[in-house]
Motif scaffolding. Structure first.
Motif, PDB file in Angstrom:
ATOM      1  N   GLY A  74       0.827  -1.214   0.000  1.00 15.26           N
ATOM      2  CA  GLY A  74       0.000   0.000   0.000  1.00 15.26           C
ATOM      3  C   GLY A  74       0.854   1.255   0.000  1.00 15.26           C
ATOM      4  O   GLY A  74       0.575   2.216  -0.730  1.00 15.26           O
ATOM      5  N   CYS A  75       1.905   1.250   0.810  1.00 11.15           N
ATOM      6  CA  CYS A  75       2.826   2.395   0.862  1.00 11.15           C
ATOM      7  C   CYS A  75       3.509   2.590  -0.485  1.00 11.15           C
ATOM      8  O   CYS A  75       3.675   3.719  -0.947  1.00 11.15           O
ATOM      9  CB  CYS A  75       3.886   2.185   1.945  1.00 11.15           C
ATOM     10  N   GLY A  76       3.913   1.478  -1.097  1.00  8.60           N
ATOM     11  CA  GLY A  76       4.580   1.564  -2.397  1.00  8.60           C
ATOM     12  C   GLY A  76       3.681   2.178  -3.450  1.00  8.60           C
ATOM     13  O   GLY A  76       4.095   3.059  -4.203  1.00  8.60           O
ATOM     14  N   VAL A  77       2.426   1.706  -3.494  1.00  7.12           N
ATOM     15  CA  VAL A  77       1.472   2.253  -4.465  1.00  7.12           C
ATOM     16  C   VAL A  77       1.236   3.737  -4.199  1.00  7.12           C
ATOM     17  O   VAL A  77       1.197   4.553  -5.124  1.00  7.12           O
ATOM     18  CB  VAL A  77       0.143   1.467  -4.412  1.00  7.12           C
ATOM     19  N   LEU A  78       1.092   4.093  -2.915  1.00  7.67           N
ATOM     20  CA  LEU A  78       0.882   5.493  -2.541  1.00  7.67           C
ATOM     21  C   LEU A  78       2.066   6.361  -2.964  1.00  7.67           C
ATOM     22  O   LEU A  78       1.892   7.458  -3.512  1.00  7.67           O
ATOM     23  CB  LEU A  78       0.662   5.597  -1.033  1.00  7.67           C
ATOM     24  N   LEU A  79       3.283   5.865  -2.723  1.00 10.38           N
ATOM     25  CA  LEU A  79       4.486   6.616  -3.091  1.00 10.38           C
ATOM     26  C   LEU A  79       4.582   6.827  -4.604  1.00 10.38           C
ATOM     27  O   LEU A  79       4.876   7.929  -5.070  1.00 10.38           O
ATOM     28  CB  LEU A  79       5.740   5.898  -2.592  1.00 10.38           C
ATOM     29  N   VAL A  80       4.342   5.754  -5.361  1.00 16.17           N
ATOM     30  CA  VAL A  80       4.413   5.863  -6.823  1.00 16.17           C
ATOM     31  C   VAL A  80       3.366   6.853  -7.320  1.00 16.17           C
ATOM     32  O   VAL A  80       3.663   7.747  -8.125  1.00 16.17           O
ATOM     33  CB  VAL A  80       4.223   4.490  -7.498  1.00 16.17           C
ATOM     34  N   GLY A  81       2.144   6.727  -6.810  1.00 17.74           N
ATOM     35  CA  GLY A  81       1.072   7.636  -7.234  1.00 17.74           C
ATOM     36  C   GLY A  81       1.362   9.077  -6.888  1.00 17.74           C
ATOM     37  O   GLY A  81       1.201   9.985  -7.717  1.00 17.74           O
ATOM     38  N   TYR A  82       1.827   9.303  -5.660  1.00 15.26           N
ATOM     39  CA  TYR A  82       2.117  10.668  -5.233  1.00 15.26           C
ATOM     40  C   TYR A  82       3.309  11.235  -5.997  1.00 15.26           C
ATOM     41  O   TYR A  82       3.307  12.403  -6.407  1.00 15.26           O
ATOM     42  CB  TYR A  82       2.395  10.711  -3.727  1.00 15.26           C
ATOM     43  N   GLY A  83       4.331  10.408  -6.219  1.00 18.07           N
ATOM     44  CA  GLY A  83       5.502  10.854  -6.982  1.00 18.07           C
ATOM     45  C   GLY A  83       5.141  11.229  -8.403  1.00 18.07           C
ATOM     46  O   GLY A  83       5.597  12.247  -8.925  1.00 18.07           O
ATOM     47  N   LEU A  84       4.297  10.407  -9.043  1.00 15.02           N
ATOM     48  CA  LEU A  84       3.868  10.719 -10.415  1.00 15.02           C
ATOM     49  C   LEU A  84       3.042  12.008 -10.448  1.00 15.02           C
ATOM     50  O   LEU A  84       3.186  12.822 -11.362  1.00 15.02           O
ATOM     51  CB  LEU A  84       3.051   9.554 -10.989  1.00 15.02           C
ATOM     52  N   TRP A  85       2.197  12.179  -9.438  1.00 12.97           N
ATOM     53  CA  TRP A  85       1.415  13.423  -9.363  1.00 12.97           C
ATOM     54  C   TRP A  85       2.334  14.635  -9.239  1.00 12.97           C
ATOM     55  O   TRP A  85       2.129  15.659  -9.887  1.00 12.97           O
ATOM     56  CB  TRP A  85       0.440  13.367  -8.187  1.00 12.97           C
ATOM     57  N   ARG A  86       3.387  14.509  -8.391  1.00 13.05           N
ATOM     58  CA  ARG A  86       4.337  15.618  -8.224  1.00 13.05           C
ATOM     59  C   ARG A  86       5.074  15.891  -9.538  1.00 13.05           C
ATOM     60  O   ARG A  86       5.358  17.035  -9.871  1.00 13.05           O
ATOM     61  CB  ARG A  86       5.359  15.307  -7.127  1.00 13.05           C
ATOM     62  N   LEU A  87       5.418  14.836 -10.278  1.00 13.50           N
ATOM     63  CA  LEU A  87       6.125  15.004 -11.550  1.00 13.50           C
ATOM     64  C   LEU A  87       5.255  15.695 -12.592  1.00 13.50           C
ATOM     65  O   LEU A  87       5.729  16.529 -13.365  1.00 13.50           O
ATOM     66  CB  LEU A  87       6.581  13.654 -12.097  1.00 13.50           C
ATOM     67  N   LEU A  88       3.981  15.354 -12.612  1.00 11.75           N
ATOM     68  CA  LEU A  88       3.089  15.863 -13.647  1.00 11.75           C
ATOM     69  C   LEU A  88       2.410  17.171 -13.274  1.00 11.75           C
ATOM     70  O   LEU A  88       1.881  17.870 -14.135  1.00 11.75           O
ATOM     71  CB  LEU A  88       2.019  14.803 -13.976  1.00 11.75           C
ATOM     72  N   SER A  89       2.426  17.505 -11.994  1.00 12.51           N
ATOM     73  CA  SER A  89       1.732  18.716 -11.550  1.00 12.51           C
ATOM     74  C   SER A  89       2.588  19.950 -11.769  1.00 12.51           C
ATOM     75  O   SER A  89       3.788  19.954 -11.519  1.00 12.51           O
ATOM     76  CB  SER A  89       1.384  18.596 -10.068  1.00 12.51           C
ATOM     77  N   ARG A  90       1.956  20.999 -12.235  1.00 13.85           N
ATOM     78  CA  ARG A  90       2.656  22.281 -12.390  1.00 13.85           C
ATOM     79  C   ARG A  90       2.373  23.205 -11.213  1.00 13.85           C
ATOM     80  O   ARG A  90       2.885  24.307 -11.143  1.00 13.85           O
ATOM     81  CB  ARG A  90       2.211  22.980 -13.685  1.00 13.85           C
ATOM     82  N   ARG A  91       1.522  22.749 -10.315  1.00 13.34           N
ATOM     83  CA  ARG A  91       1.147  23.590  -9.180  1.00 13.34           C
ATOM     84  C   ARG A  91       2.127  23.375  -8.039  1.00 13.34           C
ATOM     85  O   ARG A  91       2.467  22.255  -7.701  1.00 13.34           O
ATOM     86  CB  ARG A  91      -0.268  23.254  -8.718  1.00 13.34           C
ATOM     87  N   HIS A  92       2.570  24.454  -7.429  1.00 14.02           N
ATOM     88  CA  HIS A  92       3.471  24.388  -6.281  1.00 14.02           C
ATOM     89  C   HIS A  92       2.918  25.241  -5.165  1.00 14.02           C
ATOM     90  O   HIS A  92       2.392  26.312  -5.396  1.00 14.02           O
ATOM     91  CB  HIS A  92       4.879  24.894  -6.651  1.00 14.02           C
ATOM     92  N   PHE A  93       3.056  24.740  -3.947  1.00 16.32           N
ATOM     93  CA  PHE A  93       2.593  25.489  -2.791  1.00 16.32           C
ATOM     94  C   PHE A  93       3.467  26.727  -2.598  1.00 16.32           C
ATOM     95  O   PHE A  93       4.678  26.653  -2.642  1.00 16.32           O
ATOM     96  CB  PHE A  93       2.663  24.604  -1.549  1.00 16.32           C
ATOM     97  N   ARG A  94       2.853  27.848  -2.395  1.00 18.40           N
ATOM     98  CA  ARG A  94       3.599  29.096  -2.152  1.00 18.40           C
ATOM     99  C   ARG A  94       3.112  29.740  -0.863  1.00 18.40           C
ATOM    100  O   ARG A  94       1.938  29.760  -0.572  1.00 18.40           O
ATOM    101  CB  ARG A  94       3.372  30.097  -3.302  1.00 18.40           C
ATOM    102  N   TRP A  95       4.031  30.264  -0.114  1.00 21.49           N
ATOM    103  CA  TRP A  95       3.696  31.030   1.088  1.00 21.49           C
ATOM    104  C   TRP A  95       3.942  32.500   0.758  1.00 21.49           C
ATOM    105  O   TRP A  95       4.965  32.855   0.205  1.00 21.49           O
ATOM    106  CB  TRP A  95       4.586  30.598   2.254  1.00 21.49           C
ATOM    107  N   VAL A  96       2.984  33.348   1.112  1.00 21.70           N
ATOM    108  CA  VAL A  96       3.133  34.755   0.751  1.00 21.70           C
ATOM    109  C   VAL A  96       3.856  35.500   1.865  1.00 21.70           C
ATOM    110  O   VAL A  96       3.456  35.456   3.006  1.00 21.70           O
ATOM    111  CB  VAL A  96       1.758  35.422   0.485  1.00 21.70           C
TER     112      VAL A  96
END
Length: 198
Positions: A74-96
């Motif tokens: 389960g952890c492995g699947v979660l890591l792969v999914g989250y990693g792929l989301w981070r790779l494909l996402s253009r959105r980044h958290f910003r603090w003002v």
């Protein structure tokens, strides 16, 4: 191997400017005060610890309810999914803004660590340790990991503040967000291979 993995992951988080050392340097330079930088580092580590411990303690407490192998998968699947989301996402958290109180800085660090999935990479370590430790193992892993992160981030922050300054970062920048995402995917794939131990 487990201790080595935890220390290395902590060191990697310490190197990653998104986990806080760059923010600490910026605060120090903005206020022209090394003390501001040094005050920032423990609060950044505290926020990081809270984020990581939330994940590792929860995994440790529920470890007896879920088989170690099932949890690792389960952890492995979660890591792969989250990693792929981070790779494909253009959105980044910003603090003002950079003028935060120390408690706000700890909150910022908690959010950044959580958004970047800092605790996720430690899940296979907790899962493969097995047993039911009532959260004690998860907390110990989080503490050791954060100590390594704090030491590495502190050394880098002081070195950059004292000797390098922020200008060099503009010409020698590495996208550690992408490195982090690839590392998440790699750790997830590794966790899915039967018989692997950290």
């Amino acid at each position: 191997m487990t201790l080595t993995a935890v220390l290395l992951l902590g060191a990697f988080h310490g190197v990653n400017p998104a986990m806080g050392w760059l923010f600490a340097v910026a605060r120090g330079l903005q206020e022209r005060s090394r003390d501001r930088l040094l005050q920032s580092l423990p609060m950044i580590a505290l926020g990081h610890l809270a984020s990581v411990a939330m994940v590792t303690v929860a995994a440790d407490v529920t470890g007896s309810l879920v088989g170690g192998t099932a949890l690792a998968i389960g952890c492995g699947v979660l890591l792969v999914g989250y990693g792929l989301w981070r790779l494909l996402s253009r959105r980044h958290f910003r603090w003002v803004g950079m003028r935060l109180s120390l408690p706000q800085l700890a909150g910022w660090s908690f959010l950044m660590s959580s958004v970047h999935g800092a605790g996720l990479m430690l899940l296979p370590v907790v899962a493969r340790s097995g047993g039911h430790h009532h959260g004690s193992l998860g907390l110990m892993i989080a503490l050791i990991h954060t100590l390594a992160m704090f030491v590495v981030a502190g050394v880098i922050a002081v070195a950059v503040y004292e000797f390098i300054g922020l200008r060099i970062l503009r010409s020698a920048w590495i996208n550690l967000d992408r490195v982090w995402a690839f590392a998440l995917v790699g750790a997830g794939v590794f966790a899915l291979i039967p018989g692997n131990t950290y």
